[in-house]
Write an enzyme that holds these catalytic residues in place. Sequence first.
Site, PDB file in Angstrom:
ATOM      1  N   ASP A 207       0.871  -1.181   0.000  1.00 23.54           N
ATOM      2  CA  ASP A 207       0.000   0.000   0.000  1.00 23.54           C
ATOM      3  C   ASP A 207       0.904   1.225   0.000  1.00 23.54           C
ATOM      4  O   ASP A 207       1.481   1.586   1.018  1.00 23.54           O
ATOM      5  CB  ASP A 207      -0.900  -0.037   1.247  1.00 23.54           C
ATOM      6  CG  ASP A 207      -1.695   1.251   1.430  1.00 23.54           C
ATOM      7  OD1 ASP A 207      -1.605   2.140   0.546  1.00 23.54           O
ATOM      8  OD2 ASP A 207      -2.395   1.376   2.448  1.00 23.54           O
TER       9      ASP A 207
ATOM     10  N   GLN B 253       0.886   6.427   1.017  1.00 18.93           N
ATOM     11  CA  GLN B 253       1.629   7.441   1.765  1.00 18.93           C
ATOM     12  C   GLN B 253       3.090   7.526   1.305  1.00 18.93           C
ATOM     13  O   GLN B 253       3.827   8.398   1.740  1.00 18.93           O
ATOM     14  CB  GLN B 253       1.564   7.084   3.264  1.00 18.93           C
ATOM     15  CG  GLN B 253       1.581   8.265   4.188  1.00 18.93           C
ATOM     16  CD  GLN B 253       0.456   9.231   3.913  1.00 18.93           C
ATOM     17  OE1 GLN B 253       0.706  10.379   3.560  1.00 18.93           O
ATOM     18  NE2 GLN B 253      -0.777   8.797   4.062  1.00 18.93           N
TER      19      GLN B 253
ATOM     20  N   CYS C 144      -7.439   7.303  10.697  1.00 23.41           N
ATOM     21  CA  CYS C 144      -7.856   6.022  10.122  1.00 23.41           C
ATOM     22  C   CYS C 144      -6.855   4.928  10.464  1.00 23.41           C
ATOM     23  O   CYS C 144      -6.579   4.045   9.649  1.00 23.41           O
ATOM     24  CB  CYS C 144      -8.054   6.114   8.607  1.00 23.41           C
ATOM     25  SG  CYS C 144      -9.375   7.217   8.144  1.00 23.41           S
TER      26      CYS C 144
END
Lengths: 407, 148
Positions: free
Chosen positions: A201, A204, A365
């Site tokens: 992922d 960021q 989150c």
Amino acid sequence: MRAFDIEQIRADFPILHQQINGQPLVYLDNAASSQKPLQVIEAVDHYYRTDNANVHRGVHRLSQRATDAFEASRSTVRDYLNASSDREIVFVRGATEAINLVAQSFVRPMIVEGDEILISHLEHHANIVPWQMLCEQTGAQLKVIPMTDTGELDLTQIDELLNSRTKILSIGHVSNALGTVNPVKMLTEKARAKGIPVLIDGAQAVPHLQVDVQALDCDFYVFSGHKLFAPTGIGVLYGRQQLLEAMPPYQGGGDMILSVSFSGTIYNELPYKFEAGTPHIAGAIGLAAAIDYIQQFGMEVLAAHEHHLLDLATAKLQAMDGVRIIGTAKEKASVLSFMIDGVHPHDVGTIFDQQGVAIRTGHHCAQPVMEYFDIPATARASFAFYNSEQEVDALVAAIKKTQELFG
Amino acid sequence: MSDLRDLYQQVIMDHNKNPRNFREIEDANHFAHGNNPLCGDKLVVYVKLDGNVITDVSFKGSGCAISMASASLMTESLKGKTLEEADAIYEQVHKTMTGETADRHLLGKLEVLSGVKEFPARVKCATLSWHTVHAAVDSDHDISVSTE
């Protein structure tokens, strides 16, 4: 190459030049969403003014231009990630959708009760919830790489956590709550040596690091455009071609088919098989413009400036009484999460806003990370390359103001 | 900065630091959990109801200054009131927080909560305890409310 000049760069971002509550805007919420340079805004504007039409359909000129621009954007992304083929670049709404796609189309068909999915304690909810849903659907188990007090991964048990039941390792490249840069290359190597596929992922990471999917050797890499100075609603799933080819479609509809009849449908080839419906054409064009913008300077140059700001801010906050930095990993990017003694982060956010300083306050989150530190929330400043040293000073001044008010 | 002083008035700061009625009521006959997941405010409101009268009300939990002070002020203002009186007070609190003209006599000390009207993102912090007490007296069992 364009030389790095902070004033010229700031001039490219029109939104930065405004007052909030009578103070110049200091935008330090880049980890939530980044601002867009004129070059991106103008690319989107140009598309709607001159080329707008549906893609892969019409024989008319506008449709051809829209298709060319959309596919050129795909090539720009492929080149930026150093993927080996445009077929490996699937346009999606964002990192969240990409992870859901991989969970449902890649992992779900091959996972059974008792199998395991491995994530980490540092994950954003987007890399937790899709896997929990898959576990509920299949009886698989979610396993979690633990974390340490500095906000780094605790890899002491990694060889046991990556085992014959593990069907995927899905791991964040950079933690959105703490800024920790995870050792994804090493983890990918370990997992793939055991035949375990890996999703990274990169939501960021992509705004702060040069990513090379072939060097990482991961199976999937996902990110969102809006954190990379591009519009919201566009994101990318990179997938290894042979895996994408074997996967069933995620959604059915137009554009993802070669032919449809009531006796059956033949799916389109990659990457269109995963792009049902009219895509976010303007978003893809904006994303390519954002990548072009970054490449004028080179990501390394932008990252160096940003890292300087993070180091400077970290040193200044460390020197302040009553300020505690949450997340002190050796390798970090962009993010500075902190607590001010005796002041709830939500109050911090309001007081900062009154001084024109935009930060995020809350759980980001990443509630499991907050639980680990036994705090409800943090205040989080996150830098982009268009931030300045003066803005680090504004952050420090805002903390002092908060301490005065609550003193 | 005048707006900030309107929000973080001395009374608010005091009630945040030294919340009143910050305790459990062991023989409470009504209670409810309140949760503001966005900022992580969490509290439990305890009510002892004798017929129609709130003979005791208290809370426990953690949250931002606005949510803590509002809960503390709420317990002070509702103790000894009937449910009808409590509803009337809340109506005025809601008005003052959303910028409507409210009855200052009924509000009393609660008028300090009017500061949130300039900070729309914070109204839910201030209303959390009020929603929660409402849920508590409306129900015979423990329930949860959320202001998100």
